[in-house]
Scaffold this active site. Structure first.
Site, PDB file in Angstrom:
ATOM      1  N   ARG A  98       0.852  -1.196   0.000  1.00 57.38           N
ATOM      2  CA  ARG A  98       0.000   0.000   0.000  1.00 57.38           C
ATOM      3  C   ARG A  98       0.889   1.248   0.000  1.00 57.38           C
ATOM      4  O   ARG A  98       0.601   2.236  -0.647  1.00 57.38           O
ATOM      5  CB  ARG A  98      -0.950   0.003   1.213  1.00 57.38           C
ATOM      6  CG  ARG A  98      -1.618   1.353   1.407  1.00 57.38           C
ATOM      7  CD  ARG A  98      -2.880   1.340   2.272  1.00 57.38           C
ATOM      8  NE  ARG A  98      -2.890   0.390   3.340  1.00 57.38           N
ATOM      9  CZ  ARG A  98      -2.219   0.516   4.498  1.00 57.38           C
ATOM     10  NH1 ARG A  98      -1.497   1.591   4.736  1.00 57.38           N
ATOM     11  NH2 ARG A  98      -2.280  -0.430   5.411  1.00 57.38           N
ATOM     12  N   TYR A 136     -17.135  17.596 -14.198  1.00 56.17           N
ATOM     13  CA  TYR A 136     -17.523  16.189 -14.288  1.00 56.17           C
ATOM     14  C   TYR A 136     -18.576  15.905 -13.210  1.00 56.17           C
ATOM     15  O   TYR A 136     -18.413  16.324 -12.046  1.00 56.17           O
ATOM     16  CB  TYR A 136     -16.268  15.343 -14.071  1.00 56.17           C
ATOM     17  CG  TYR A 136     -16.505  13.863 -14.057  1.00 56.17           C
ATOM     18  CD1 TYR A 136     -16.811  13.176 -15.225  1.00 56.17           C
ATOM     19  CD2 TYR A 136     -16.422  13.137 -12.873  1.00 56.17           C
ATOM     20  CE1 TYR A 136     -17.026  11.814 -15.216  1.00 56.17           C
ATOM     21  CE2 TYR A 136     -16.629  11.770 -12.851  1.00 56.17           C
ATOM     22  CZ  TYR A 136     -16.933  11.115 -14.024  1.00 56.17           C
ATOM     23  OH  TYR A 136     -17.139   9.773 -14.001  1.00 56.17           O
ATOM     24  N   ASP A 188      -8.317  19.881 -13.351  1.00 54.84           N
ATOM     25  CA  ASP A 188      -8.596  18.538 -13.864  1.00 54.84           C
ATOM     26  C   ASP A 188      -8.239  18.550 -15.351  1.00 54.84           C
ATOM     27  O   ASP A 188      -8.912  19.198 -16.157  1.00 54.84           O
ATOM     28  CB  ASP A 188     -10.080  18.205 -13.647  1.00 54.84           C
ATOM     29  CG  ASP A 188     -10.425  16.768 -14.046  1.00 54.84           C
ATOM     30  OD1 ASP A 188      -9.729  16.222 -14.933  1.00 54.84           O
ATOM     31  OD2 ASP A 188     -11.388  16.214 -13.495  1.00 54.84           O
ATOM     32  N   LYS A 223      -9.117   7.599 -18.762  1.00 57.08           N
ATOM     33  CA  LYS A 223      -9.464   8.166 -20.060  1.00 57.08           C
ATOM     34  C   LYS A 223      -8.251   8.145 -21.004  1.00 57.08           C
ATOM     35  O   LYS A 223      -7.765   7.085 -21.317  1.00 57.08           O
ATOM     36  CB  LYS A 223     -10.058   9.556 -19.872  1.00 57.08           C
ATOM     37  CG  LYS A 223     -11.051   9.655 -18.687  1.00 57.08           C
ATOM     38  CD  LYS A 223     -12.302   8.842 -18.881  1.00 57.08           C
ATOM     39  CE  LYS A 223     -13.141   8.693 -17.612  1.00 57.08           C
ATOM     40  NZ  LYS A 223     -13.476   9.920 -16.905  1.00 57.08           N
TER      41      LYS A 223
HETATM   42  C1  LIG Z   1     -13.936  10.310 -15.631  1.00 54.82           C
HETATM   43  C2  LIG Z   1     -13.574  11.615 -15.070  1.00 54.82           C
HETATM   44  C3  LIG Z   1     -13.311  11.776 -13.705  1.00 54.82           C
HETATM   45  C4  LIG Z   1     -13.449  10.638 -12.707  1.00 54.82           C
HETATM   46  O1  LIG Z   1     -12.523   9.623 -12.952  1.00 54.82           O
HETATM   47  P1  LIG Z   1     -12.782   8.070 -12.620  1.00 54.82           P
HETATM   48  O2  LIG Z   1     -11.540   7.422 -13.072  1.00 54.82           O
HETATM   49  O3  LIG Z   1     -13.999   7.662 -13.378  1.00 54.82           O
HETATM   50  O4  LIG Z   1     -12.996   7.989 -11.145  1.00 54.82           O
HETATM   51  C5  LIG Z   1     -12.944  13.026 -13.258  1.00 54.82           C
HETATM   52  N1  LIG Z   1     -12.854  14.070 -14.102  1.00 54.82           N
HETATM   53  C6  LIG Z   1     -13.108  13.949 -15.414  1.00 54.82           C
HETATM   54  C7  LIG Z   1     -12.984  15.128 -16.296  1.00 54.82           C
HETATM   55  C8  LIG Z   1     -13.475  12.728 -15.942  1.00 54.82           C
HETATM   56  O5  LIG Z   1     -13.753  12.621 -17.238  1.00 54.82           O
END
Ligand SMILES: *Cc1c(COP(=O)(O)O)cnc(C)c1O
Length: 385
Positions: free
Chosen positions: A46, A98, A176, A201
């Protein structure tokens, strides 16, 4: 070194034990220790894992930051970053983030005494106006999901730093960067303090892993994030760390293709008689086209378009054959989705209307198939309307 070279080599020296060129998946929970307190820097998985460490070094280098911590999902990374705050602190958030981020803030963290103000951050002045004596963080997403509006990172970071000085309160700017990836947008170079990613993504890029990361330069915050990563334990697994590393090796070539296809699909949709409106920062008709050109080195593969009604959106989403109807984005395959009922279902209806997330809105994550095939697929679905 330039981007692709860093993507392929940073953090990924051949394995010291065997010379393996691909960083091994260290599938272990613990490590043998020679004697009390004597070990090779790894005690418990961890806390430290060599595969995760290699990915963290790789992502830090790609974002041009000093430190990176990888988490079990993008939301886990964002949640960890929020633990830099404490009850009574105030956060300014760009609206239209998001849906999961809004849900975390509004349904969970609000109960722990954090205060959130949601502002239309397309106008940096709105961020400025929202500052309070207890503001400790500005959290923005750009471009936003799904209507692709932009926030001027440099302008907002300038405002955040100015307030940091006047209140000496250490407000941080968090960006983000999931939609653009470091290939097209590098927030730390625009003076943001922390970059967060859903590696699920574009960074992983193959729709086969869920993960998240944060990258930053400040040593104090880095120590706090490393602490929370170990203390709360929402770590990225060795297998997923390896998958994301495999993904980042081709990030540059994939992003170039997402961008090329994105531009072609956007152009096609902008000329289609059945499309009422299109949201893509690479079109001259986008109200923030100039900012997009200044702040990003490409426009990527995310776009949305307005069909006019729920029924018409449904027919487009059911009419496509190549594009897959599903949540998520950033994979090699083209995906279509319906933000109002899928990714943004947790946003209240009146708020959705204000943001332009109508029932007729369709989002496309343009993949890296041949653009002609993606366009033909959308064309036949639209022509059935
Ligand atoms: C998908 C996404 C998240 C969250 O990520 P996860 O891996 O699904 O927890 C946060 N911000 C944006 C812009 C996203 O597209």
């Amino acid at each position: 070194m330039k981007f692709s070279t860093i993507a392929i080599h940073a953090g990924q020296e051949p394995d010291p034990t065997t010379g393996a060129v691909s960083v091994p998946i260290y599938q272990t929970s613990t490590y043998a220790q020679e004697s009390i307190g004597k070990h090779k820097g790894f005690e418990y998985a961890r806390t430290q894992n060599p595969t995760r460490l290699a990915l963290e070094r790789n992502l830090a280098a790609l974002e041009g930051g000093r430190f990176c911590y990888a988490f079990a999902s993008g939301m886990a990374a964002i949640n960890a970053v929020m633990t830099l705050l404490k009850a009574g602190d105030h956060v300014i958030v760009s609206d239209n983030t998001y849906g999961g981020t809004f849900r975390l803030f509004d349904k969970v963290l609000k109960n722990f005494g954090l205060e959130f103000s949601y502002v239309d951050a397309r106008e940096p002045q709105a961020v400025e106006d929202a500052f309070n004596h207890n503001t400790r963080m500005v959290f923005i997403e750009t471009p936003t999901n799904p209507v692709m509006s932009l926030v001027d990172i440099e302008a907002v970071s300038e405002i955040t730093r100015r307030h940091k000085d006047s209140f000496s309160c250490g407000a941080r700017l968090v960006v983000d960067n999931t939609f653009m990836s470091p290939y097209f947008q590098r927030p730390l170079e625009l003076k943001a303090d922390i970059v967060v990613h859903s590696t699920t993504k574009y960074l992983n890029g193959h729709s086969d892993s869920v993960g998240g990361a944060c990258v930053l330069n400040d040593e104090g915050d880095a120590r706090a994030l490393q602490f929370i990563q170990n203390a709360a334990g929402a770590i990225l697994s060795p297998m997923d760390s390896w998958l994301v590393m495999r993904g980042t090796k081709t990030l540059a070539v994939r992003m170039r293709q997402h961008d090329e296809n994105g531009r072609l699909v956007a152009q096609f949709l902008s000329e289609h008689p059945k499309v009422e409106k299109i949201y893509y920062p690479g079109l001259k008709s986008h109200p923030q086209y100039e900012l997009a050109r200044r702040q990003m080195s490409g426009f990527g593969g995310m776009l949305s378009f307005e069909t006019g009604s729920l029924e018409r959106a449904r027919r487009v989403l059911e009419g496509v054959r190549l594009c897959t109807l599903g949540e998520s984005l950033g994979g090699v395959e083209s995906l279509v989705s319906h933000p109002a009922t899928m990714t943004h279902a947790s946003v209240p209806a009146d708020e959705r209307d204000r943001l332009g997330i109508t029932e007729g809105l369709v989002r496309v994550s343009v993949g890296i198939e041949d653009a002609e095939d993606i366009i033909a697929d959308l064309d036949s679905a639209l022509n059935s309307l």
